[in-house]
Design a protein around this motif. Structure first.
Motif, PDB file in Angstrom:
ATOM      1  N   THR A   1       0.666  -1.353   0.026  1.00 55.77           N
ATOM      2  CA  THR A   1      -0.008  -0.145   0.026  1.00 55.77           C
ATOM      3  C   THR A   1       0.841   1.299   0.019  1.00 55.77           C
ATOM      4  O   THR A   1       1.905   1.372   0.828  1.00 55.77           O
ATOM      5  CB  THR A   1      -0.824   0.025   1.381  1.00 55.77           C
ATOM      6  N   CYS A   2       0.565   2.332  -0.828  1.00 59.16           N
ATOM      7  CA  CYS A   2       1.426   3.482  -0.683  1.00 59.16           C
ATOM      8  C   CYS A   2       1.120   4.442   0.425  1.00 59.16           C
ATOM      9  O   CYS A   2       0.040   4.379   0.966  1.00 59.16           O
ATOM     10  CB  CYS A   2       0.663   4.027  -1.934  1.00 59.16           C
TER      11      CYS A   2
ATOM     12  N   SER B   1      -4.537   5.800   0.808  1.00 56.04           N
ATOM     13  CA  SER B   1      -3.909   4.355   0.855  1.00 56.04           C
ATOM     14  C   SER B   1      -4.331   3.686  -0.273  1.00 56.04           C
ATOM     15  O   SER B   1      -4.976   2.663  -0.524  1.00 56.04           O
ATOM     16  CB  SER B   1      -4.368   3.507   2.069  1.00 56.04           C
ATOM     17  N   CYS B   2      -3.573   3.967  -1.502  1.00 49.43           N
ATOM     18  CA  CYS B   2      -3.780   3.491  -2.752  1.00 49.43           C
ATOM     19  C   CYS B   2      -2.963   1.891  -2.815  1.00 49.43           C
ATOM     20  O   CYS B   2      -2.078   1.889  -2.039  1.00 49.43           O
ATOM     21  CB  CYS B   2      -3.523   4.157  -4.062  1.00 49.43           C
ATOM     22  N   GLY B   3      -3.409   0.886  -3.316  1.00 52.45           N
ATOM     23  CA  GLY B   3      -2.989  -0.261  -3.594  1.00 52.45           C
ATOM     24  C   GLY B   3      -1.738  -0.166  -4.619  1.00 52.45           C
ATOM     25  O   GLY B   3      -1.912   0.227  -5.676  1.00 52.45           O
ATOM     26  N   ASN B   4      -0.650  -0.820  -4.223  1.00 49.05           N
ATOM     27  CA  ASN B   4       0.434  -0.822  -5.294  1.00 49.05           C
ATOM     28  C   ASN B   4       1.160  -2.020  -5.295  1.00 49.05           C
ATOM     29  O   ASN B   4       0.769  -3.141  -4.337  1.00 49.05           O
ATOM     30  CB  ASN B   4       1.340   0.531  -4.863  1.00 49.05           C
TER      31      ASN B   4
ATOM     32  N   ASN C   1       1.502  -2.779   8.067  1.00 49.38           N
ATOM     33  CA  ASN C   1       0.307  -2.105   8.397  1.00 49.38           C
ATOM     34  C   ASN C   1      -0.929  -2.484   7.713  1.00 49.38           C
ATOM     35  O   ASN C   1      -0.599  -3.409   6.823  1.00 49.38           O
ATOM     36  CB  ASN C   1       0.388  -0.545   8.044  1.00 49.38           C
ATOM     37  N   CYS C   2      -2.118  -2.125   8.243  1.00 49.95           N
ATOM     38  CA  CYS C   2      -3.073  -2.732   7.544  1.00 49.95           C
ATOM     39  C   CYS C   2      -4.347  -1.631   7.786  1.00 49.95           C
ATOM     40  O   CYS C   2      -4.837  -1.387   8.888  1.00 49.95           O
ATOM     41  CB  CYS C   2      -3.680  -4.010   8.336  1.00 49.95           C
ATOM     42  N   THR C   3      -4.807  -0.966   7.068  1.00 54.82           N
ATOM     43  CA  THR C   3      -5.773   0.118   7.125  1.00 54.82           C
ATOM     44  C   THR C   3      -6.681   0.476   5.816  1.00 54.82           C
ATOM     45  O   THR C   3      -6.095  -0.214   4.885  1.00 54.82           O
ATOM     46  CB  THR C   3      -4.935   1.430   7.571  1.00 54.82           C
TER      47      THR C   3
ATOM     48  N   GLN D   1      -9.378  -3.368   3.678  1.00 50.06           N
ATOM     49  CA  GLN D   1      -8.306  -3.099   4.258  1.00 50.06           C
ATOM     50  C   GLN D   1      -7.185  -2.977   3.143  1.00 50.06           C
ATOM     51  O   GLN D   1      -7.023  -3.886   2.304  1.00 50.06           O
ATOM     52  CB  GLN D   1      -8.060  -4.158   5.466  1.00 50.06           C
ATOM     53  N   CYS D   2      -6.153  -2.109   3.240  1.00 51.20           N
ATOM     54  CA  CYS D   2      -5.038  -1.957   2.300  1.00 51.20           C
ATOM     55  C   CYS D   2      -3.971  -2.182   3.298  1.00 51.20           C
ATOM     56  O   CYS D   2      -3.509  -1.810   4.150  1.00 51.20           O
ATOM     57  CB  CYS D   2      -4.974  -0.440   1.758  1.00 51.20           C
TER      58      CYS D   2
END
Lengths: 298, 204, 873
Positions: C20-21, C27-30, C547-549, C559-560
């Motif tokens: 996640t960025c 929190s964009c997924g990367n 992390n997870c959010t 969650q990202c």
């Protein structure tokens, strides 16, 4: 916003004109050396002036390679430049230039020392060398102009007048230097020829500037830079006044005086050098796309 | 064979230049070098002022002037229309650079490789693993991420564009996304009067 | 000639790590590409994440250069230079972690033992609320970080009042007429820039969604919009009220929605309170039967929205009538005078808006519900909301939306929640009298009223606000006046740059910082803040930690997940480890774990609650967060990178179904009176200068005090960011610098050409820009895209020198020119004024302090004048 509000983008992300600086001063010096040298060689060849031929070969063999190599990104690979004579003026020019040096040196050697080896000045070999050297000199005198005009990117260069400019400047500078050399028989004829060549140069500049002014926006921008704005001082002062008008006046008034010939020659060389540098500096890339409804590129 | 091309959707483009950085990432470009750029242009008079964002990239012209003038044959066109530069053959004469009407060719300068992206001479591991593909002095450009294309992927800039303003595909395929967009929204190439036959089009 | 080994970075042999960025707070997924040699050489968006659909903005694309920044802190360090200042070399001496943590804990404990309020936390991490909430472990509510000032002071509480949510956005899936007021949402900034740009672009290109953008500067959004409406700064509320006037005047409202789904019909007495029965239930006037009935009385014949009535002899009217009365003077003509927007434009946009809303239309959702469809919505954010009368301003935008009935319906104006942590949590709960329960405190608990104050920034007196860190400076200047029994002398800073971000003059803030006995900074790279630290505790970056959010996503939820792509480059530790170590040394370990359990939602889930007596890793916390959302363990998250889906329809569309929204916010009256009474009871000395009139249950047309500055200040100054800069620090990043300083809007102080000419200025003129509170220096750039009364100062021109950072200063800081007093702070929300009036003075040359060293203007000059070679455009 009108076309008059010209934006020069520099290295920013703004739509606008950018100066080309890929071909910069060291290229200008290289071009100068090649054209002056080849021109001097050519007219010396026509006038059978060996001193002139040698003097002409010197910048072609030293200045041109030196400045050109210093411009190259990867000089060690420069030999590759000769690989595509089928489509590239650079290749053709490099081959022609190399051949000029080869034939020219051989010719000079034969003329100077040939009798020791039984080669007479009017022998078939020498005549062949003369013809070949002459052809390769012509190639060298013009190919740089062809190379510049070969593409549509820099609008002011994209014109048949460029090779003509190369040719005329070659001849003019060649004659101007030859005039000063001892043994350049028929000085008055040479001076008259030079006067005519200066006239031709003037006409050539008019043609180039006219074509540019009425050409694409990029060409017009280049002409503005040259005549009115950034580079006007240099163009009017050196290329026009010192390079054409002053020598013309001097040669018309006192063509036989060594002093006027010297001053005229220096002026012509300075004018040509300036022009070589300026023609690169005024090259601009047009904006790729414009959304401005007032911009002709829209 | 294919003719790989691109369409820029000027309605979608927000000028964010994510494409620029995606490209710099993909190609390990040294400082100050751009293989693609998104420009902006303001026009009009307040309150009817406006600004447009215009992505630009090598147009991979069908009649590429850079290829025509290259004295060594370093610039050549692949079968699928992508105009490539063979780094090993380039001598850095810059003739291609003054032949390209779109000013898309860049000369790699040694100084930038030595100073690094942070300008301090400290070369990051990212740069170390990437700079080797370039020879300082050569003049190169975007290659439509040809290796990615070979792997069946879109170019890096296309993939990251947040607004899908960059559409890539085979122009010879009438059902490809770019072909359809050109047809449906009157795609036009940039500076057509230069006669280079670009394979990149713009739609409003 | 293709080589056998790829040279394209994404194709080199290696692995892709989904993560996640965090180049902004969202929190964009990367996907992180790591080569076999362990080098991160490409980051792309994760196409499986429906939030950003594989896209990344320029910041997300630049993360590698944050990771490999040579200026990154490589080990803990201690200052050896006693002199502190921005750009002053702290002369760091490397020390061991043990020593660094011992010193830090010792210094914190020294002050904590005297008075826990002497600690000034400076921690703000939207992706790690477990770290942000650390000060609660010792009951500390102090606040020295920027959150809330520019962007969210009144914005978040009003979103909490209206939607029980944190943020808001328009529904890009169905919207046809999208108004953006003072926001770049969908174009340049705000929520999940890459994701929102993607959603909005689809709406524009696939459905021809029309965008109208109202703001003083032609931003990216205004450039893309079908219509840019230039407006005088700090008058957006008046524009909205002008629109509302037209909607009501011309009968263009969704009366069914107002009557059924809001408290607009509730009867309000002259004291501002609802008329209630003995059980506290509210009344509605039955226009058919000419009597008042309780709100839940099924026998109501016809609900009245207008009129003047009496209930048991008490004069009252429906809340709607109250607003109609207020709006009577807000004619387009009158509002035009205030906003400079032509009256016809205000009226026309109101009509277009109402027409596009298709009031009365419905649609069937996939979950079977039939809901109203209102594809017109008015979105707004930082530029429009950040003013003294923040509450009234934000409320006025909500009411434009409410009048056409588009709240939380397809195509309309939506509440956007933070991390709801559990998939079944609906953030909406019933409140009193059939109304939605308001949730103005989305960022955690507040201290509540205390006298003497328990916080240095006066948060004890903002019962409905978001923290006002700018008031730290006001109080520091005269602590006795504000009743302070303590004075903070230790700053615990993590992931925050308040020296850059908080308004008020830098030189005074520097004195404030010099007054601190001990400052510890937990950070990655040198910043304006870290230059002041005594101890640096270097933390892992986002490519090295867990992390997870999920932060504030419109349209999606889930969650990202963040996982390390590589081993840490340097001798760093996770923020979790650092704060656990400190907590253990400070004896607050159990309290801290308890705080985390409540903050992250583990409380009430015994199998997930963190054991109180242990230190936990970031990995473990992330694992439990993932389990909490969808029951999947960490290996599932490590493989997928996220559990994001489109939002469940019952949580996105009308999640408050059956409850009434707060058209009228009585809480502003009740909390005002409660506070006033508390201040009275405790004889609080400054109660008479408290701005009680700021508390309003409905917007009024009062002018923000910025408009009343002395006449010599003849221009408005605004500041702005774009997508390369929003919600984060990015100017230390060479790739971001590459594109920012080449973009004309970030290369000078923007002035309309006519205004420049009238002031005797042109492009390139050097000026001093002065407000009544501070000044900065800069160089003028002209643009037709500027309201003639406005000068625009890009945020890219507001950095300060920092030792070893690649960030370049320009000519000062915009924030220096902003006030930090009560007069310019909203008593109802603590939102400060973010616009200022200025005057310009032309200078012959830069002042001396800007001539030494390199500034942004030097770089810009080089770029503009460059005639070098190499693919320039």
């Amino acid at each position: 916003m009108t076309i008059e509000d010209k934006v020069f983008s520099g290295d920013t992300l703004r739509v606008g004109y950018r100066f080309q600086r890929h071909w910069d001063n060291s290229m200008a010096y290289a071009f100068f050396c090649a054209e002056l040298g080849a021109g001097l060689f050519f007219v010396s060849l026509l006038m059978d002036n060996v001193a002139g031929m040698i003097l002409g070969l010197v910048p072609v063999a030293t200045g041109k390679p030196y400045f050109h190599l210093s411009h190259m990104g990867v000089p060690a690979r420069s030999w590759r430049a000769a690989l595509r004579p089928d489509r590239s003026w650079i290749s053709r020019g490099l081959l022609g230039l190399s051949a000029l040096i080869g034939c020219g040196a051989a010719l000079v050697f034969c003329l100077l020392f040939g009798s020791s080896f039984g080669i007479e000045a009017d022998s078939a070999l020498v005549n062949l060398l003369k013809v070949l050297a002459g052809i390769f000199a012509l190639v060298t005198m013009t190919y740089q102009g062809f190379a510049m005009s070969h593409s549509s990117a820099i609008a002011i260069w994209n014109s048949a007048i460029l090779p003509l400019a190369s040719f005329l400047y070659s001849l003019t500078t060649g004659v101007a230097v030859l005039l000063l050399l001892p043994g350049a028989g028929g000085t008055t004829d040479l001076a008259s020829a030079l006067l005519l060549l200066l006239l031709a140069l003037g006409v050539m500049h008019l043609m180039l500037l006219h074509a540019g002014w009425h050409g694409s926006p990029g060409a017009r921008t280049s002409v503005e830079l040259l005549l009115q704005t950034l580079y006007a001082k240099w163009f009017w002062g050196l290329t026009v006044a010192a390079g054409i008008l002053l020598p013309g006046l001097l040669l018309w008034w006192a063509p036989d005086l060594l002093l006027t010939q010297l001053v005229a020659c220096l002026g012509i060389l300075a004018g040509f050098m300036a022009w070589r540098i300026l023609i690169f500096k005024i090259g601009v890339y047009e904006p790729i796309m414009s959304m401005n409804p007032f911009n002709p590129l829209h | 064979m294919a003719r790989m091309g691109m369409v820029f959707d000027l309605k979608a483009c927000i000028g964010c230049n994510a494409c620029v950085i995606g490209c710099k990432q993909e190609n390990s470009l040294p400082d100050g070098v751009f293989f693609t750029k998104t420009l902006s242009e303001e026009y009009g008079v307040y309150p009817m002022a406006n600004r447009v964002y215009i992505p630009t990239i090598c147009n991979h012209c069908d009649d590429a002037p850079c290829e025509k003038v290259c004295p060594t044959g370093a610039t050549y066109t692949r079968e699928d229309g992508i105009v490539m530069v063979d780094d090993a053959k380039c001598i850095g004469c810059s003739t291609c650079a003054v032949a390209c009407p779109y000013d898309q060719r860049t000369q790699m300068e040694e100084e930038s490789f030595l100073k690094g992206l942070f300008g301090t001479g400290e070369i990051t591991p990212f740069e170390e693993q990437g700079y080797g593909r370039y020879t300082p002095g050569t003049v190169t450009k975007c290659d439509f991420c040809s290796q990615r294309v070979d792997a069946g992927l879109d170019p890096a800039c296309v993939v990251t564009c947040p607004t899908d303003a960059r559409i890539f595909g085979d122009l010879d395929d009438p059902d490809s996304a770019p072909s359809k967009m050109i047809r449906e929204r009157q795609g036009r190439p940039p500076m057509p009067d230069k006669n280079t036959k670009p394979k990149v089009y713009y739609v409003n | 000639m293709a080589s056998q080994t790829p040279t394209a970075n994404s194709l080199k042999s290696g692995k892709w790590v989904p993560s996640t960025c965090k180049m902004c707070l969202h929190s964009c997924g990367n996907l992180i590409h790591v080569t076999d040699d362990g080098v991160i050489n490409k980051i792309e968006g994760n196409p499986t994440n429906p939030s950003n659909n594989g896209k990344l903005c320029p910041k997300g694309n630049s993360a590698i250069m944050r990771h490999y920044d040579p200026a990154r802190f490589k080990q803990p360090m201690r200052r050896t230079n006693p002199e502190k200042g921005c750009g002053v070399d702290p002369k760091w001496e490397p020390i061991s972690w043990e020593e660094a943590l011992d010193i830090t804990a010792r210094e914190i404990k020294k002050s904590m033992d005297e008075d826990p309020r002497k600690i000034l936390p400076s921690i703000e991490d939207f992706q790690k609320f477990n770290v942000w909430a650390w000060p609660l472990a010792f009951g500390n509510f102090n606040f020295y970080q920027s959150g809330g000032t520019m962007c969210g002071g009144a914005y978040h509480p009003i979103n909490g009042m209206i939607h029980a949510a944190f943020g808001c956005a328009n529904d890009a899936k169905y919207c046809n007429y999208w108004i953006n007021n003072g926001t770049g949402d969908g174009f340049s900034s705000h929520l999940h820039a890459a994701a929102q740009s993607n959603w909005v672009a689809k709406a524009r290109t696939e459905r021809n969604m029309r965008v109208v953008s109202i703001e003083p500067r032609l931003s990216i959004g205004s450039a893309k919009a079908e219509e840019w409406v230039p407006i005088r700064p700090a008058t957006d509320r008046h524009f909205a009220m002008g629109m509302a006037h037209v909607l009501i005047r011309d009968g263009l409202c969704d009366y069914k929605f107002l009557k059924r789904d809001t408290n607009a019909p509730y009867l309000v007495g002259e004291d501002g309170y609802f008329i209630r029965d003995e059980n506290g239930q509210c009344y509605i006037w039955d226009a058919k039967n000419h009597c008042a009935r309780l709100w839940n009385d099924d026998s109501i014949g016809e609900i009245a929205l207008e009129g003047n009535y009496h209930v048991d002899g008490v004069a009252c009217k429906p809340a709607f009538q109250l607003y109609k009365d207020i709006l009577a003077e807000c004619t387009p003509e009158k509002m035009s005078e205030i906003t400079t927007v032509p009256a016809e434009t205000i009226a026309r946009i109101a009509h277009e808006f109402a027409e596009a809303a298709t009031i009365g239309a419905t649609m069937k959702l996939e979950d079977g519900r039939t809901v109203p469809k209102r594809p017109a919505a008015y979105n707004y954010y930082r530029g429009a909301q950040g003013h003294k009368h923040g509450v009234q301003t934000n409320h006025s935008f909500k009411l434009v939306n409410m009048l056409i009935g588009n709240i939380d319906v397809p195509g309309g104006h939506m509440g956007v929640v933070l991390d709801t942590k559990e998939v079944d949590i609906n953030h909406c709960e019933p409140g009193d009298s059939g109304m939605l329960k308001t949730k103005p405190h989305q960022l955690g608990p507040i201290p509540g009223f205390n006298w003497p104050p328990s916080t240095f920034h006066m948060m004890d007196y903002f019962p409905l606000g978001v923290h006002p860190p700018h008031l730290n400076l006001m109080v520091w200047e005269d602590p006795e006046k504000w009743g302070m029994e303590f004075k903070p002398d230790v700053i615990v800073n993590c992931h925050s740059n308040p020296v850059w971000a908080i308004q008020g003059p830098r030189n005074k803030w520097f004195d404030f910082l010099r007054d601190m006995r001990f400052i510890v900074c937990v950070d990655l790279i040198p910043t304006e803040m870290t230059d002041w630290a005594d101890i640096i505790l270097p933390s892992h970056d986002v490519l090295e930690s867990w992390n997870c959010t999920m932060i504030e996503p419109p349209h999606t939820e889930g969650q990202c997940f963040r996982q390390p792509a590589v081993e840490p480059l340097h001798d760093t530790r996770s923020e979790e480890e650092i704060f656990y170590e400190l907590s253990e040394r400070l004896g607050i370990l159990e309290a801290y774990n308890d705080v985390i359990n409540h903050t992250l939602g583990f409380a009430g889930h015994p199998e997930l609650e963190l054991e109180l007596d242990r230190k936990h890793t970031d990995r473990e916390i992330a694992r439990r967060k993932g389990l909490l959302w969808n029951g999947e363990d960490i290996d599932w998250y490590m493989e997928h990178g996220h559990s994001v889906t489109e939002k469940r329809l019952d949580k996105w569309y009308r999640p408050w179904e059956g409850l009434r929204l707060h058209f009228y916010i009585e809480e502003y009256i009740s909390e005002r009176d409660k506070l006033r009474q508390q201040m009275e009871e405790h004889d609080v000395p400054f109660r008479d200068e408290w701005e009680w009139d700021d508390y309003q249950p409905l917007p009024t047309a009062v002018l923000d005090p910025v408009h009343e500055e002395p006449a010599e200040y003849d221009l408005y100054a605004i500041t702005f960011k774009d997508i390369q800069l929003n919600f984060g620090e990015s100017l230390s990043n060479p790739w971001i610098k590459d594109i920012v300083y080449r973009d004309p809007v970030h290369t000078g102080l923007l002035l309309n050409p006519k205004t420049a000419a009238a002031q005797g200025l042109e492009k390139g003129s050097i000026v001093k820009v002065e407000s009544p509170y501070g000044h900065l220096y800069g160089r003028i750039s002209v643009s037709e895209g500027m309201h003639p009364e406005t000068i625009g100062v890009s945020n890219a021109l507001s950095r300060m020198k920092s030792k070893e950072s690649g960030v370049l200063p320009a000519g000062g800081h915009y924030n220096d020119m902003l006030p930090y007093d009560l007069r310019n702070t909203d008593a109802a929300s603590a939102q400060p004024e973010t616009v200022c009036k200025v005057k310009l003075t032309r200078l012959e040359d830069w002042p001396d302090f800007l001539k030494e060293g390199r500034t942004v203007y030097d770089v810009i000059e080089e770029l503009e004048n460059k005639r070098g070679k190499g693919g320039q455009h």
